[in-house]
Scaffold this motif. Structure first.
Motif, PDB file in Angstrom:
ATOM      1  N   VAL A  22      47.853  -9.994 -56.053  1.00 30.71           N
ATOM      2  CA  VAL A  22      48.381 -10.520 -55.040  1.00 30.71           C
ATOM      3  C   VAL A  22      49.495  -9.564 -54.480  1.00 30.71           C
ATOM      4  N   ARG A  23      49.481  -9.247 -53.352  1.00 30.03           N
ATOM      5  CA  ARG A  23      50.402  -8.048 -52.767  1.00 30.03           C
ATOM      6  C   ARG A  23      51.708  -8.780 -52.597  1.00 30.03           C
ATOM      7  N   THR A  24      52.804  -8.051 -52.633  1.00 30.14           N
ATOM      8  CA  THR A  24      54.093  -8.651 -52.173  1.00 30.14           C
ATOM      9  C   THR A  24      53.866  -9.235 -50.705  1.00 30.14           C
ATOM     10  N   GLY A  25      54.334 -10.482 -50.378  1.00 29.12           N
ATOM     11  CA  GLY A  25      54.356 -10.842 -49.112  1.00 29.12           C
ATOM     12  C   GLY A  25      52.994 -11.764 -48.788  1.00 29.12           C
ATOM     13  N   GLU A  26      51.927 -11.773 -49.948  1.00 29.45           N
ATOM     14  CA  GLU A  26      51.151 -12.889 -49.763  1.00 29.45           C
ATOM     15  C   GLU A  26      51.002 -13.910 -50.510  1.00 29.45           C
ATOM     16  N   THR A  27      50.172 -14.860 -49.869  1.00 30.45           N
ATOM     17  CA  THR A  27      49.974 -16.199 -50.583  1.00 30.45           C
ATOM     18  C   THR A  27      48.489 -16.482 -50.786  1.00 30.45           C
ATOM     19  N   TRP A  28      48.181 -17.006 -52.082  1.00 29.85           N
ATOM     20  CA  TRP A  28      46.563 -17.201 -52.286  1.00 29.85           C
ATOM     21  C   TRP A  28      46.382 -18.580 -52.877  1.00 29.85           C
ATOM     22  N   ILE A  29      45.255 -18.970 -52.740  1.00 33.45           N
ATOM     23  CA  ILE A  29      44.905 -20.161 -53.437  1.00 33.45           C
ATOM     24  C   ILE A  29      43.485 -19.981 -54.068  1.00 33.45           C
ATOM     25  N   LYS A  55      48.213 -22.284 -56.200  1.00 32.02           N
ATOM     26  CA  LYS A  55      48.543 -21.407 -55.423  1.00 32.02           C
ATOM     27  C   LYS A  55      49.671 -20.570 -55.856  1.00 32.02           C
ATOM     28  N   VAL A  56      49.479 -19.247 -55.368  1.00 30.78           N
ATOM     29  CA  VAL A  56      50.368 -18.239 -55.909  1.00 30.78           C
ATOM     30  C   VAL A  56      51.194 -17.452 -54.760  1.00 30.78           C
ATOM     31  N   SER A  57      52.462 -17.059 -54.810  1.00 28.68           N
ATOM     32  CA  SER A  57      53.042 -16.477 -53.540  1.00 28.68           C
ATOM     33  C   SER A  57      53.910 -15.330 -54.423  1.00 28.68           C
ATOM     34  N   VAL A  58      53.808 -14.088 -53.945  1.00 25.23           N
ATOM     35  CA  VAL A  58      54.630 -12.999 -54.368  1.00 25.23           C
ATOM     36  C   VAL A  58      55.513 -12.461 -53.286  1.00 25.23           C
ATOM     37  N   ARG A  59      56.742 -12.317 -53.655  1.00 25.89           N
ATOM     38  CA  ARG A  59      57.981 -12.129 -52.695  1.00 25.89           C
ATOM     39  C   ARG A  59      58.991 -11.004 -53.406  1.00 25.89           C
ATOM     40  N   PRO A  60      59.375 -10.228 -52.516  1.00 26.55           N
ATOM     41  CA  PRO A  60      60.403  -9.241 -52.930  1.00 26.55           C
ATOM     42  C   PRO A  60      62.039  -9.814 -53.107  1.00 26.55           C
ATOM     43  N   TYR A  76      48.512 -24.360 -68.176  1.00 24.58           N
ATOM     44  CA  TYR A  76      47.972 -23.018 -68.428  1.00 24.58           C
ATOM     45  C   TYR A  76      48.911 -22.005 -68.840  1.00 24.58           C
ATOM     46  N   THR A  77      48.571 -21.021 -69.817  1.00 25.63           N
ATOM     47  CA  THR A  77      49.183 -19.932 -69.964  1.00 25.63           C
ATOM     48  C   THR A  77      48.331 -18.852 -69.347  1.00 25.63           C
ATOM     49  N   TYR A  78      48.935 -17.568 -68.897  1.00 24.13           N
ATOM     50  CA  TYR A  78      48.209 -16.655 -67.999  1.00 24.13           C
ATOM     51  C   TYR A  78      48.839 -15.263 -68.465  1.00 24.13           C
ATOM     52  N   ARG A  79      48.154 -14.389 -67.947  1.00 24.97           N
ATOM     53  CA  ARG A  79      48.404 -12.896 -68.142  1.00 24.97           C
ATOM     54  C   ARG A  79      49.098 -12.360 -66.775  1.00 24.97           C
ATOM     55  N   ALA A  80      50.162 -11.976 -66.573  1.00 25.34           N
ATOM     56  CA  ALA A  80      50.565 -11.341 -65.140  1.00 25.34           C
ATOM     57  C   ALA A  80      51.002  -9.852 -65.635  1.00 25.34           C
ATOM     58  N   GLU A  81      50.747  -9.035 -64.571  1.00 21.91           N
ATOM     59  CA  GLU A  81      50.886  -7.666 -64.447  1.00 21.91           C
ATOM     60  C   GLU A  81      51.680  -7.100 -63.449  1.00 21.91           C
ATOM     61  N   LEU A  82      52.406  -6.500 -63.384  1.00 17.19           N
ATOM     62  CA  LEU A  82      53.106  -5.940 -62.354  1.00 17.19           C
ATOM     63  C   LEU A  82      52.665  -4.387 -61.882  1.00 17.19           C
ATOM     64  N   LEU A  83      52.074  -4.317 -60.530  1.00 17.44           N
ATOM     65  CA  LEU A  83      51.475  -2.904 -60.214  1.00 17.44           C
ATOM     66  C   LEU A  83      52.516  -2.359 -59.256  1.00 17.44           C
ATOM     67  N   SER A  84      52.694  -1.080 -59.489  1.00 18.80           N
ATOM     68  CA  SER A  84      53.705  -0.212 -58.725  1.00 18.80           C
ATOM     69  C   SER A  84      53.033   1.210 -58.774  1.00 18.80           C
ATOM     70  N   GLN A 108      62.890  -7.991 -62.762  1.00 16.52           N
ATOM     71  CA  GLN A 108      63.740  -7.050 -62.159  1.00 16.52           C
ATOM     72  C   GLN A 108      63.189  -5.555 -61.503  1.00 16.52           C
ATOM     73  N   GLN A 109      61.794  -5.428 -61.554  1.00 19.08           N
ATOM     74  CA  GLN A 109      61.170  -4.300 -61.327  1.00 19.08           C
ATOM     75  C   GLN A 109      60.810  -4.559 -59.855  1.00 19.08           C
ATOM     76  N   ASN A 110      60.745  -3.794 -58.784  1.00 17.18           N
ATOM     77  CA  ASN A 110      60.334  -3.942 -57.440  1.00 17.18           C
ATOM     78  C   ASN A 110      58.615  -3.536 -57.753  1.00 17.18           C
ATOM     79  N   ALA A 111      57.896  -4.333 -57.402  1.00 14.41           N
ATOM     80  CA  ALA A 111      56.395  -4.365 -57.592  1.00 14.41           C
ATOM     81  C   ALA A 111      55.547  -4.142 -56.235  1.00 14.41           C
TER      82      ALA A 111
END
Length: 128
Positions: A22-29, A55-60, A76-84, A108-111
């Motif tokens: 999910v790119r920054t600024g996007e929302t997905w279901i 539903k997931v949303s990523v914002r700066p 649920y538990t889940y894995r999250a990875e920041l892509l930069s 804190q990281q900008n992704a």
């Protein structure tokens, strides 16, 4: 010889990591199938969440912020990875509560994006 060439070509193809990016600024279901996001579709941030979907949303915001709402009866538990810059780093994530209660993650990281996957059934009380 053709077989060797075909095998070398396959070996050169990069392996795509499982999960939903999910790119920054996007929302997905999406739904969860075999622990991974399935039937994912990009939606407007105001979209309603159908029963049994997430539903997931990523914002700066103060780095990178992610809101996840799980409209199912399963926590649920889940894995999250920041892509930069094409590199992935593992990020801490909390238990995703059931019954349309939102979960908010902030790093804190900008992704450029967040990749989520590896969903596993968890207890409803959750941890963080």
């Amino acid at each position: 010889m053709k077989l060797v060439a075909a095998l070398l070509l396959l070996a050169a193809v990069p392996v795509q990591a499982a999960g939903l990016t999910v790119r920054t600024g996007e929302t997905w279901i999406f739904t969860v199938k075999k622990g991974e996001p399935a039937h994912a579709r990009r939606v407007a941030p105001s979209a309603r969440i159908p029963k049994g979907q997430i539903k997931v949303s990523v914002r700066p915001m103060l780095g990178t912020a992610m809101t996840v709402t799980n409209n199912s009866a399963i926590a649920y538990t889940y894995r999250a990875e920041l892509l930069s810059g094409g590199k992935a780093s593992v990020a801490r994530s909390c238990t995703l509560p059931p019954n349309a209660r939102p979960s908010f993650e902030q790093w804190q990281q900008n992704a450029d994006a967040v990749r989520i996957g590896g969903f596993k059934v968890a207890s409803a009380d959750g941890t963080c």
